[in-house]
Design a protein around this motif. Sequence first.
Motif, PDB file in Angstrom:
ATOM      1  N   ALA A 125       0.853  -1.194   0.000  1.00  0.00           N
ATOM      2  CA  ALA A 125       0.000   0.000   0.000  1.00  0.00           C
ATOM      3  C   ALA A 125       0.883   1.236   0.000  1.00  0.00           C
ATOM      4  O   ALA A 125       0.967   1.970   0.978  1.00  0.00           O
ATOM      5  CB  ALA A 125      -0.915  -0.002   1.222  1.00  0.00           C
ATOM      6  N   SER A 126       1.556   1.470  -1.102  1.00  0.00           N
ATOM      7  CA  SER A 126       2.523   2.553  -1.170  1.00  0.00           C
ATOM      8  C   SER A 126       1.841   3.898  -1.404  1.00  0.00           C
ATOM      9  O   SER A 126       1.039   4.044  -2.337  1.00  0.00           O
ATOM     10  CB  SER A 126       3.527   2.300  -2.290  1.00  0.00           C
ATOM     11  OG  SER A 126       4.370   3.431  -2.454  1.00  0.00           O
ATOM     12  N   PRO A 127       2.140   4.925  -0.593  1.00  0.00           N
ATOM     13  CA  PRO A 127       1.596   6.255  -0.868  1.00  0.00           C
ATOM     14  C   PRO A 127       2.178   6.869  -2.132  1.00  0.00           C
ATOM     15  O   PRO A 127       1.607   7.811  -2.684  1.00  0.00           O
ATOM     16  CB  PRO A 127       1.997   7.056   0.382  1.00  0.00           C
ATOM     17  CG  PRO A 127       3.220   6.373   0.895  1.00  0.00           C
ATOM     18  CD  PRO A 127       3.015   4.916   0.601  1.00  0.00           C
ATOM     19  N   PHE A 128       3.317   6.328  -2.609  1.00  0.00           N
ATOM     20  CA  PHE A 128       3.946   6.892  -3.793  1.00  0.00           C
ATOM     21  C   PHE A 128       3.107   6.678  -5.053  1.00  0.00           C
ATOM     22  O   PHE A 128       3.289   7.377  -6.041  1.00  0.00           O
ATOM     23  CB  PHE A 128       5.338   6.283  -3.982  1.00  0.00           C
ATOM     24  CG  PHE A 128       6.234   6.444  -2.781  1.00  0.00           C
ATOM     25  CD1 PHE A 128       6.372   7.671  -2.166  1.00  0.00           C
ATOM     26  CD2 PHE A 128       6.929   5.371  -2.267  1.00  0.00           C
ATOM     27  CE1 PHE A 128       7.188   7.827  -1.057  1.00  0.00           C
ATOM     28  CE2 PHE A 128       7.752   5.507  -1.164  1.00  0.00           C
ATOM     29  CZ  PHE A 128       7.882   6.733  -0.554  1.00  0.00           C
ATOM     30  N   ARG A 129       2.194   5.707  -5.017  1.00  0.00           N
ATOM     31  CA  ARG A 129       1.360   5.446  -6.189  1.00  0.00           C
ATOM     32  C   ARG A 129       0.270   6.493  -6.382  1.00  0.00           C
ATOM     33  O   ARG A 129      -0.316   6.588  -7.452  1.00  0.00           O
ATOM     34  CB  ARG A 129       0.716   4.067  -6.062  1.00  0.00           C
ATOM     35  CG  ARG A 129       1.721   2.911  -5.975  1.00  0.00           C
ATOM     36  CD  ARG A 129       1.008   1.614  -5.651  1.00  0.00           C
ATOM     37  NE  ARG A 129       1.952   0.521  -5.423  1.00  0.00           N
ATOM     38  CZ  ARG A 129       1.630  -0.655  -4.902  1.00  0.00           C
ATOM     39  NH1 ARG A 129       0.366  -0.891  -4.552  1.00  0.00           N
ATOM     40  NH2 ARG A 129       2.552  -1.597  -4.734  1.00  0.00           N
ATOM     41  N   THR A 130      -0.018   7.263  -5.331  1.00  0.00           N
ATOM     42  CA  THR A 130      -1.119   8.234  -5.425  1.00  0.00           C
ATOM     43  C   THR A 130      -0.657   9.659  -5.150  1.00  0.00           C
ATOM     44  O   THR A 130      -1.439  10.500  -4.690  1.00  0.00           O
ATOM     45  CB  THR A 130      -2.229   7.853  -4.432  1.00  0.00           C
ATOM     46  OG1 THR A 130      -1.678   7.817  -3.102  1.00  0.00           O
ATOM     47  CG2 THR A 130      -2.838   6.507  -4.764  1.00  0.00           C
ATOM     48  N   LEU A 131       0.628   9.939  -5.401  1.00  0.00           N
ATOM     49  CA  LEU A 131       1.112  11.284  -5.132  1.00  0.00           C
ATOM     50  C   LEU A 131       0.452  12.332  -6.016  1.00  0.00           C
ATOM     51  O   LEU A 131       0.470  13.530  -5.696  1.00  0.00           O
ATOM     52  CB  LEU A 131       2.637  11.345  -5.316  1.00  0.00           C
ATOM     53  CG  LEU A 131       3.483  10.578  -4.294  1.00  0.00           C
ATOM     54  CD1 LEU A 131       4.956  10.797  -4.557  1.00  0.00           C
ATOM     55  CD2 LEU A 131       3.129  10.970  -2.873  1.00  0.00           C
TER      56      LEU A 131
END
Length: 443
Positions: free
Chosen positions: A111-117
Amino acid sequence: MNAWLLTCNRDVFDLDSFRRDGHELQSWSVVRYRRELADGDRFVMWITGPKGGLIGRGRFTGPPTQQASHPDEYWQEDPGQRWYAPLVMDEWLDEPVPRSEFTEDPRFVSASPFRTLFAGNPHRLSDDQWGAFSEAFDQRRTTASREWGLRPGDTIRRGDLHDLYGGSPTGDISTRPGAENLLLFTSPHTDHGQGCRNGWAEDGTFRYIGEDWAGDQGFSSTNDAAIRDHAREGLALRLFDGDGDDVRYVGEFAVDPAAPYTYADVSEPGGGSMRRVMQFHLVPVGIASQPATVPVGCEYRVADDTVEPAAATPGPLNADLTTRNLRAHRRLQNDLAAAARERGMTVLSPGAADPDFDLAWRKGDDDLVVCEVKSLTRTNEARQMRLGVGQLLDYHDLLRTRTSNVRAVLWVEHEPTDARWLGICRRAGIELAWPGREADILT
């Protein structure tokens, strides 16, 4: 509490120039999770783009509100009306930690936050992801980033405090090898035995009890020795109020070099054998003014009017604190507190964040009466009156920003023999009274 990631696009807001020009961030625009953002939530700041990455971290200080933006030379275009969350930045890094250092970390795989920056702020972080960012800060912390960043009155999670400045998250005294600060924690509810508590004393010092809850205290304790030797070792004593997850920074203190500590004989907490505890005499470093959000006082603690003053070890006995004067002072104080309580007042003792007044009382939320008590004899009257007037002017000035209406009362053992003091107090805005005139001040 939640943890979040905030993004900054340099093409929209020139954060680098904003910081370089000496400005401090006080809020950030948010478009999602507005109802979930709360006072004390943690966040990291992320710079987007090919040369971006992790650059700072801090805390939200309240829920977001909708307001007009204030465009300036740092914005590429007028941001318009937005939702802004108030915040405090605790730490900046000199250079961003690049995204590549986190992409292979298993804590960012599922669940990486980098995918929804690309989406609006903020981005939710798991506890593990917050831990990964904290580790990155610990590895890159610079001398500048270790500088003390809390102001008196600031509240912080104790775990976050130790993330920033090291030390153990448990215990009343906390430090670590190579640290620049010695963290001290106090609470008005903590009793070290027979009512022996941390708190202000008649000589204007804050008495802080040493380490260990059983047996005699002594300098075989590393932390007690560290308090005693803090000036020589270059350690700043930082006092915090609170014994839960959140603590409030009171300010910097130092051990009084003239009388650094005394001993007291008390029974162990819960009863049992007698033991000797150390009471360090701490004096504030500078004026630790508290913001309006810090409440004044704590529940009144009845003063022991049977006590005899003991000479400091080492250090001479304060000549004003003779047995007679100390007992008279405390009887006057307790009797006035009882009279105020009988009239429906809420009676208070000073907390760690307050000036060391003798007692205070409130009838409602808006009015506060702060009182200094003085015993009087024929030989000490002038000295006691001068001292009381000066103390009350200081207390009034420190407390007037924290409550809407403050009255100052000087309560003395009997009517002064020199009538001049009636006019002096009236001109200074101080109400002067003595036993038999309770009705004049308890209104």
